[in-house]
Scaffold this motif. Structure first.
Motif, PDB file in Angstrom:
ATOM      1  N   THR A  70       0.815  -1.208   0.000  1.00 52.92           N
ATOM      2  CA  THR A  70       0.000   0.000   0.000  1.00 52.92           C
ATOM      3  C   THR A  70       0.852   1.264   0.000  1.00 52.92           C
ATOM      4  N   THR A  71       0.429   2.257  -0.790  1.00 53.60           N
ATOM      5  CA  THR A  71       0.990   3.596  -0.738  1.00 53.60           C
ATOM      6  C   THR A  71       0.135   4.426   0.213  1.00 53.60           C
ATOM      7  N   SER A  72       0.745   5.016   1.247  1.00 54.93           N
ATOM      8  CA  SER A  72      -0.039   5.697   2.282  1.00 54.93           C
ATOM      9  C   SER A  72       0.569   7.048   2.640  1.00 54.93           C
ATOM     10  N   ALA A  73      -0.317   7.988   2.967  1.00 53.29           N
ATOM     11  CA  ALA A  73       0.104   9.297   3.475  1.00 53.29           C
ATOM     12  C   ALA A  73      -0.891   9.734   4.543  1.00 53.29           C
ATOM     13  N   ALA A  74      -0.418  10.523   5.506  1.00 53.22           N
ATOM     14  CA  ALA A  74      -1.295  10.973   6.592  1.00 53.22           C
ATOM     15  C   ALA A  74      -0.815  12.313   7.129  1.00 53.22           C
TER      16      ALA A  74
ATOM     17  N   GLU B 189      -2.238  16.073  13.549  1.00 50.30           N
ATOM     18  CA  GLU B 189      -2.253  17.373  14.203  1.00 50.30           C
ATOM     19  C   GLU B 189      -1.943  17.195  15.689  1.00 50.30           C
ATOM     20  N   PRO B 190      -0.753  17.567  16.132  1.00 46.89           N
ATOM     21  CA  PRO B 190      -0.358  17.363  17.535  1.00 46.89           C
ATOM     22  C   PRO B 190      -1.272  18.058  18.538  1.00 46.89           C
ATOM     23  N   GLU B 191      -1.798  19.221  18.186  1.00 44.35           N
ATOM     24  CA  GLU B 191      -2.608  19.977  19.144  1.00 44.35           C
ATOM     25  C   GLU B 191      -3.890  19.248  19.521  1.00 44.35           C
ATOM     26  N   SER B 192      -4.479  18.514  18.554  1.00 43.04           N
ATOM     27  CA  SER B 192      -5.747  17.833  18.807  1.00 43.04           C
ATOM     28  C   SER B 192      -5.626  16.316  18.814  1.00 43.04           C
ATOM     29  N   SER B 193      -4.429  15.805  18.529  1.00 49.07           N
ATOM     30  CA  SER B 193      -4.197  14.348  18.418  1.00 49.07           C
ATOM     31  C   SER B 193      -5.154  13.698  17.411  1.00 49.07           C
ATOM     32  N   THR B 194      -5.424  14.421  16.318  1.00 52.52           N
ATOM     33  CA  THR B 194      -6.287  13.881  15.265  1.00 52.52           C
ATOM     34  C   THR B 194      -5.461  13.566  14.031  1.00 52.52           C
ATOM     35  N   VAL B 195      -5.969  12.622  13.243  1.00 47.33           N
ATOM     36  CA  VAL B 195      -5.247  12.183  12.064  1.00 47.33           C
ATOM     37  C   VAL B 195      -6.189  12.079  10.889  1.00 47.33           C
ATOM     38  N   CYS B 196      -5.667  12.374   9.718  1.00 48.23           N
ATOM     39  CA  CYS B 196      -6.385  12.173   8.457  1.00 48.23           C
ATOM     40  C   CYS B 196      -5.440  11.410   7.544  1.00 48.23           C
ATOM     41  N   HIS B 197      -5.907  10.345   6.935  1.00 46.75           N
ATOM     42  CA  HIS B 197      -4.992   9.544   6.121  1.00 46.75           C
ATOM     43  C   HIS B 197      -5.638   9.118   4.819  1.00 46.75           C
ATOM     44  N   ARG B 198      -4.800   8.818   3.850  1.00 46.22           N
ATOM     45  CA  ARG B 198      -5.224   8.318   2.554  1.00 46.22           C
ATOM     46  C   ARG B 198      -4.288   7.184   2.145  1.00 46.22           C
ATOM     47  N   ARG B 199      -4.808   6.226   1.395  1.00 48.13           N
ATOM     48  CA  ARG B 199      -3.964   5.125   0.939  1.00 48.13           C
ATOM     49  C   ARG B 199      -4.506   4.553  -0.355  1.00 48.13           C
ATOM     50  N   LYS B 200      -3.637   3.842  -1.064  1.00 52.34           N
ATOM     51  CA  LYS B 200      -4.027   3.168  -2.296  1.00 52.34           C
ATOM     52  C   LYS B 200      -3.242   1.869  -2.402  1.00 52.34           C
TER      53      LYS B 200
ATOM     54  N   ASP C  53       8.896  -3.885  -8.812  1.00 52.39           N
ATOM     55  CA  ASP C  53       7.572  -3.443  -9.269  1.00 52.39           C
ATOM     56  C   ASP C  53       6.871  -2.613  -8.196  1.00 52.39           C
ATOM     57  N   ALA C  54       7.003  -3.037  -6.932  1.00 58.60           N
ATOM     58  CA  ALA C  54       6.386  -2.281  -5.841  1.00 58.60           C
ATOM     59  C   ALA C  54       6.964  -0.873  -5.775  1.00 58.60           C
ATOM     60  N   LEU C  55       8.271  -0.754  -5.901  1.00 57.05           N
ATOM     61  CA  LEU C  55       8.916   0.565  -5.865  1.00 57.05           C
ATOM     62  C   LEU C  55       8.415   1.435  -7.012  1.00 57.05           C
ATOM     63  N   PHE C  56       8.313   0.865  -8.199  1.00 63.01           N
ATOM     64  CA  PHE C  56       7.831   1.597  -9.370  1.00 63.01           C
ATOM     65  C   PHE C  56       6.411   2.114  -9.149  1.00 63.01           C
ATOM     66  N   HIS C  57       5.524   1.258  -8.634  1.00 68.78           N
ATOM     67  CA  HIS C  57       4.136   1.663  -8.435  1.00 68.78           C
ATOM     68  C   HIS C  57       4.007   2.713  -7.327  1.00 68.78           C
ATOM     69  N   HIS C  58       4.833   2.618  -6.294  1.00 66.81           N
ATOM     70  CA  HIS C  58       4.809   3.645  -5.251  1.00 66.81           C
ATOM     71  C   HIS C  58       5.158   5.016  -5.829  1.00 66.81           C
TER      72      HIS C  58
ATOM     73  N   ALA D  82      -5.017  -2.177   8.660  1.00 70.58           N
ATOM     74  CA  ALA D  82      -4.289  -2.351   7.407  1.00 70.58           C
ATOM     75  C   ALA D  82      -3.149  -1.343   7.316  1.00 70.58           C
ATOM     76  N   ASP D  83      -2.249  -1.546   6.351  1.00 70.69           N
ATOM     77  CA  ASP D  83      -1.122  -0.641   6.175  1.00 70.69           C
ATOM     78  C   ASP D  83      -1.619   0.792   6.030  1.00 70.69           C
ATOM     79  N   ASN D  84      -0.982   1.703   6.763  1.00 67.51           N
ATOM     80  CA  ASN D  84      -1.374   3.107   6.738  1.00 67.51           C
ATOM     81  C   ASN D  84      -0.214   3.954   7.231  1.00 67.51           C
ATOM     82  N   ALA D  85      -0.303   5.261   6.981  1.00 62.98           N
ATOM     83  CA  ALA D  85       0.746   6.178   7.420  1.00 62.98           C
ATOM     84  C   ALA D  85       0.353   6.948   8.665  1.00 62.98           C
ATOM     85  N   ALA D  86      -0.813   6.648   9.247  1.00 64.05           N
ATOM     86  CA  ALA D  86      -1.283   7.397  10.408  1.00 64.05           C
ATOM     87  C   ALA D  86      -0.323   7.255  11.590  1.00 64.05           C
ATOM     88  N   GLY D  87       0.098   6.030  11.869  1.00 59.32           N
ATOM     89  CA  GLY D  87       1.020   5.817  12.976  1.00 59.32           C
ATOM     90  C   GLY D  87       2.375   6.436  12.726  1.00 59.32           C
TER      91      GLY D  87
END
Length: 316
Positions: free
Chosen positions: A15-19, A22-33, A48-53, A295-300
């Protein structure tokens, strides 16, 4: 969307992930494909994985609401686990993009492991950030990993030490191989769960362990034999998931023995499965990542970046 945030990137083998965190509110927004996998195949070669990322990262970042503010910091996962020899080329995509973004914005750049990102996402989504400064036991159960970890606080937020795991294939690989036997798509987890919820096994399932470790490749052969003998896809999937649940329960009991009442944290894509979660929750005091952040994500990863940024500023 102009509130201060930390950007997180994770480019795993699936998975390609980004998130944005926000430290002030401890909230997260993330997207993945998900990375594209050809029909009938069970994954991708690293090249192939590197290319697709590289192709997917701009699209994933475009879908993430970043506003006009520049990030406070950028954090990327650069290796599978927090070990000196842990390396997979696919993580170079996120690391390189993160380094570039941080330099252009003139902000700090941090790295962490993919596994630490899973642990942080579990605590964040479960509302248990209080465990960041305490020891706990963790399961990382995914398509490529099946490990039981003793986790303590440390310089990289977490210091995980493996205490048990699989001696052959991971739980996610078993599920995907059973899915392949049934002609299901990849990844097969959601489809196997859907079939299992319509099936029943009704027989006692006894896990086989070697010490505290498990072996799962024999279950792939057993699944093939049951299918040839006429077992329905629904009952077969139920059997496989009940066996995995029994393995997890036994490994959890073994890990807890002699360690007191440490919290049990479950992370990784396989742990989004409702049958596994319900079985474990009946027997233990569990902390689960939400299905969305199992699932795989960038939130953490973004959360860890935020914590490292705050520590660095606090030490100035």
């Amino acid at each position: 969307m102009d509130r201060p945030f930390v950007l997180g990137l994770d480019t795993s083998n699936y998975t390609t992930s980004a998130a944005r965190y926000e430290p002030e509110s401890s909230t997260v927004c993330h997207r993945r494909k998900l990375l594209p996998v050809r029909e009938g195949e069970l994954g991708l070669r690293q090249s192939d994985a590197l290319f697709h990322h590289i192709r997917q990262l701009p699209e994933v970042l475009d879908s993430l609401p970043l506003g006009e503010a520049r990030p406070l910091a950028v954090c990327a996962s650069d290796r599978p686990r927090s070990l000196p020899d842990s390396y997979m080329p696919c993580f170079l995509a996120g690391k390189t993009a993160g380094q570039t973004a941080a330099r252009v914005c003139g902000v700090p750049f941090y790295t962490t492991s993919h596994q630490n990102g899973h642990l942080a996402a579990a605590l964040l989504s479960a509302g248990r950030l209080d465990l960041l400064d305490k020891p706990f036991l963790a399961f990382h159960v995914s398509g490529g990993t099946f490990e039981v970890l003793s986790v303590s606080p440390g310089p990289e937020v977490f210091v995980p030490q493996k205490i048990a795991g699989t001696l052959d294939i991971s739980a996610g690989q078993l599920i995907d191989r059973v899915g392949q036997l049934l002609g299901l798509g990849f990844p097969a987890g959601p489809q196997v769960e859907k079939l299992a919820l319509q099936g029943r096994w009704g027989k006692k399932v006894v896990p086989t362990l070697r010490g505290q470790d498990c072996c799962l490749s024999g279950m792939e052969n057993k699944a093939g034999q049951l299918l040839e003998a006429g077992t329905s896809p629904e009952d077969l999937c139920r059997f496989v998931l009940e066996y995995l649940a029994a393995v997890l329960c036994q490994m959890a009991e073994d890990a807890l023995a002699g360690r007191g009442e440490l919290p049990l944290v479950f992370s990784g894509g396989v742990m989004s499965n409702s049958i596994l979660r319900e079985t474990l929750a009946r027997r233990f005091r569990c902390v689960f990542a939400t299905p969305e952040l199992s699932a795989d994500n960038a939130a953490g990863v973004a959360l860890i970046g935020g914590l490292l940024y705050q520590r660095e500023r606090g030490n100035r």
